[in-house]
Design an enzyme around this catalytic site. Structure first.
Site, short mmCIF file in Angstrom:
data_model
loop_
_atom_site.label_atom_id
_atom_site.label_comp_id
_atom_site.label_asym_id
_atom_site.label_seq_id
_atom_site.Cartn_x
_atom_site.Cartn_y
_atom_site.Cartn_z
N LYS A 25 -5.85 12.62 -17.76
CA LYS A 25 -5.90 13.46 -18.96
C LYS A 25 -4.52 13.49 -19.63
O LYS A 25 -4.17 12.55 -20.29
CB LYS A 25 -6.40 14.85 -18.58
CG LYS A 25 -7.70 14.82 -17.76
CD LYS A 25 -8.89 14.34 -18.57
CE LYS A 25 -10.10 13.96 -17.72
NZ LYS A 25 -10.60 14.98 -16.84
N TYR A 45 -14.88 21.93 -11.98
CA TYR A 45 -15.33 20.61 -12.48
C TYR A 45 -16.52 20.14 -11.63
O TYR A 45 -16.46 20.19 -10.40
CB TYR A 45 -14.13 19.68 -12.33
CG TYR A 45 -14.28 18.27 -12.78
CD1 TYR A 45 -14.62 17.95 -14.08
CD2 TYR A 45 -14.00 17.23 -11.90
CE1 TYR A 45 -14.70 16.63 -14.49
CE2 TYR A 45 -14.07 15.90 -12.30
CZ TYR A 45 -14.43 15.62 -13.60
OH TYR A 45 -14.50 14.31 -14.00
N ASP A 71 -6.97 22.91 -9.10
CA ASP A 71 -7.06 21.81 -10.06
C ASP A 71 -6.37 22.30 -11.33
O ASP A 71 -6.91 23.10 -12.08
CB ASP A 71 -8.54 21.46 -10.32
CG ASP A 71 -8.68 20.23 -11.21
OD1 ASP A 71 -7.78 20.00 -12.05
OD2 ASP A 71 -9.70 19.53 -11.10
N ARG A 99 0.81 -1.21 0.00
CA ARG A 99 0.00 0.00 0.00
C ARG A 99 0.85 1.27 0.00
O ARG A 99 0.38 2.34 -0.35
CB ARG A 99 -0.96 -0.02 1.19
CG ARG A 99 -2.35 0.43 0.78
CD ARG A 99 -3.37 0.52 1.90
NE ARG A 99 -3.51 -0.64 2.74
CZ ARG A 99 -3.06 -0.72 3.99
NH1 ARG A 99 -2.41 0.29 4.54
NH2 ARG A 99 -3.25 -1.81 4.70
C1 PLP Z 1 -11.23 14.66 -15.57
C2 PLP Z 1 -11.01 15.70 -14.56
C3 PLP Z 1 -10.99 15.38 -13.20
C4 PLP Z 1 -11.28 13.99 -12.70
O1 PLP Z 1 -10.37 13.04 -13.10
P1 PLP Z 1 -10.80 11.50 -13.15
O2 PLP Z 1 -9.50 10.80 -13.27
O3 PLP Z 1 -11.70 11.34 -14.31
O4 PLP Z 1 -11.49 11.18 -11.85
C5 PLP Z 1 -10.75 16.40 -12.31
N1 PLP Z 1 -10.54 17.66 -12.72
C6 PLP Z 1 -10.56 18.00 -14.01
C7 PLP Z 1 -10.31 19.41 -14.40
C8 PLP Z 1 -10.80 17.04 -14.97
O5 PLP Z 1 -10.84 17.39 -16.25
#
Ligand code: PLP
Length: 408
Positions: free
Chosen positions: A217, A120, A192, A66
């Site tokens: 992403k 988001y 973010d 972990r």
């Molecule tokens: C896609 C995304 C997330 C979430 O990511 P996941 O891996 O799909 O949970 C968070 N913030 C932004 C800006 C995103 O585009």
């Protein structure tokens, strides 16, 4: 993982760091990439070694699956090296898990959390859902309204969650100023930073306390991986790491290896995507069918000045709004595209298109950004994620789909 020496550590230019980051000799051995260490059990030499190890909880020390192994450590180390000012990075099984892990580190019952209104949607609902259940109060703000934002703080405000550009609607905000105010009020600022990544916006250097990303992403970059990360200075990093351990957050070594593979071409992909996106944004801005292009990288578009001032890069993700037409016309445009997939997510090598209606995911901000919620203003939007196809082919595809938009 705490920052360490990598093979390319002496070189400070970003593209060079992206190649070398995290590749420590003791993890890679004689090969280029750290091997995939699939492990739950870590074995000890003897009971004395077991007893000794139990006393430590440090980065880079074998303990139990972990806490990861060199594959995951190399990824954390690489992400730390790409975020100037970071002491360490925690990785999570998704971007949403990273947001949850960060917020659950910062707030406790009775606290107030401020969330940017254009964040988001799952970030918003984490405030209004999960955290409300745990006795945390969430307040939304328009990040372009600095005075209104500053006035929202109270004694109980513990954290601020920012995102720029805004989700779907792509508004920019003055991130250094918003972060400065949060710090002055005794709150922790979280960004973010999925859109720009640290290559396009060095968040901690601009006063942000915690920079998080959906590695799903751009870092993954090939639409085959879910993961998230959070990077911070020493104290917050220690707190994030502790909470992630308590919550049992783990990332598989196979996924960590894929993320490391994606990371190596990140600078190249972001550069190409941005260049193509700008070409396509320019094309759309000239078209009579388009009311507005929401792309901060485009000169003259909303937020371009803030983007130019603070960011050194961007990516292929932007939106636009049709001039007139109906939602059905807009959907016909999306269906007529042949080179764009229809889907959530982005940051892969392939282009995507998505009909958008951010209105339901806003409490205080207007949609479209400059409409003042005037119902007469055009509001049928599309978000494009530009991939690595030839931009001229993408433009030709968009041009033929615009003809379909006109054919009611
Ligand atoms: C896609 C995304 C997330 C979430 O990511 P996941 O891996 O799909 O949970 C968070 N913030 C932004 C800006 C995103 O585009």
């Amino acid at each position: 993982m705490i920052l360490s020496e990598s093979t390319h550590g002496k070189h400070t230019r970003t593209a060079t760091r992206v190649v070398g980051a995290g590749r420590r000799k003791e993890w890679t051995g004689p090969v280029v990439n750290p091997p995939v260490w699939r492990a739950s059990t870590h074995l000890y030499e003897d009971t004395a070694a077991l007893a000794r190890n139990g006393q430590y909880n440090e980065d880079g020390r074998f303990f139990y699956g972990r806490r990861g192994s060199p594959t995951q450590w190399a990824l954390c180390d690489a992400l730390t090296q790409l975020e100037p000012g970071a002491a360490g990075t925690v990785i999570y099984p998704s971007g949403v898990a990273a947001i949850a892990g960060v917020l659950l580190t910062l707030v406790k019952p009775g606290d107030v959390l401020l969330i940017s209104d254009n964040a988001y949607d799952p970030s918003r609902t984490m405030g209004t859902g999960l955290l409300t259940d745990f006795g945390v109060e969430t307040r939304f703000f328009d990040p372009r309204d600095i005075e209104g934002y500053a006035a929202l703080f109270c004694e109980r405000t513990r954290a601020v969650l920012l995102e720029a550009p805004g989700s779907l609607s792509m508004e920019m905000c003055d991130l250094p100023e918003l972060a400065r105010i949060a710090r002055a009020k005794g709150a922790v600022s979280v960004l973010d930073n999925t859109w720009a990544s640290p290559l396009g916006f060095a968040a901690l250097e601009h006063g942000i306390d915690i920079s998080l990303m959906a590695l799903t992403k751009h870092v993954g970059g090939h639409s085959d991986l879910m993961m998230g990360s959070a990077s911070a200075g020493p104290e917050l990093y220690a707190a994030l790491r502790k909470r992630a351990q308590q919550l049992g957050n783990v990332v598989s070594p196979d996924d960590a290896a894929l993320a490391l593979r994606g990371l190596r071409t990140l600078a190249l992909r972001l550069r190409q995507e941005s260049e193509s996106a700008l070409k396509i944004a320019r094309f759309l801005a000239e078209r009579p069918e388009v009311a507005q292009v929401l792309c901060p990288m485009l000169p003259g578009a909303p937020g371009h000045e803030l983007w130019s001032r603070d960011f050194t890069g961007g990516c292929g993700l932007f939106s636009f709004i049709f001039r007139g037409g109906s939602a059905a016309d807009r959907d016909r445009f999306v269906d007529a595209l042949s080179l764009f997939g229809i889907g959530f997510s982005w940051g892969g090598y392939e282009s995507l298109a998505l009909p958008i209606q951010p209105k339901g995911a806003r409490s205080v901000m207007p949609w479209p950004p400059a409409s003042g919620n005037d119902p007469a203003v055009d509001r049928h939007g599309v978000r494009l994620a530009i991939g690595l196809e030839d931009p001229e082919d993408l433009i030709a595809d968009i041009a033929q789909a615009l003809e379909a938009w006109k054919r009611a």
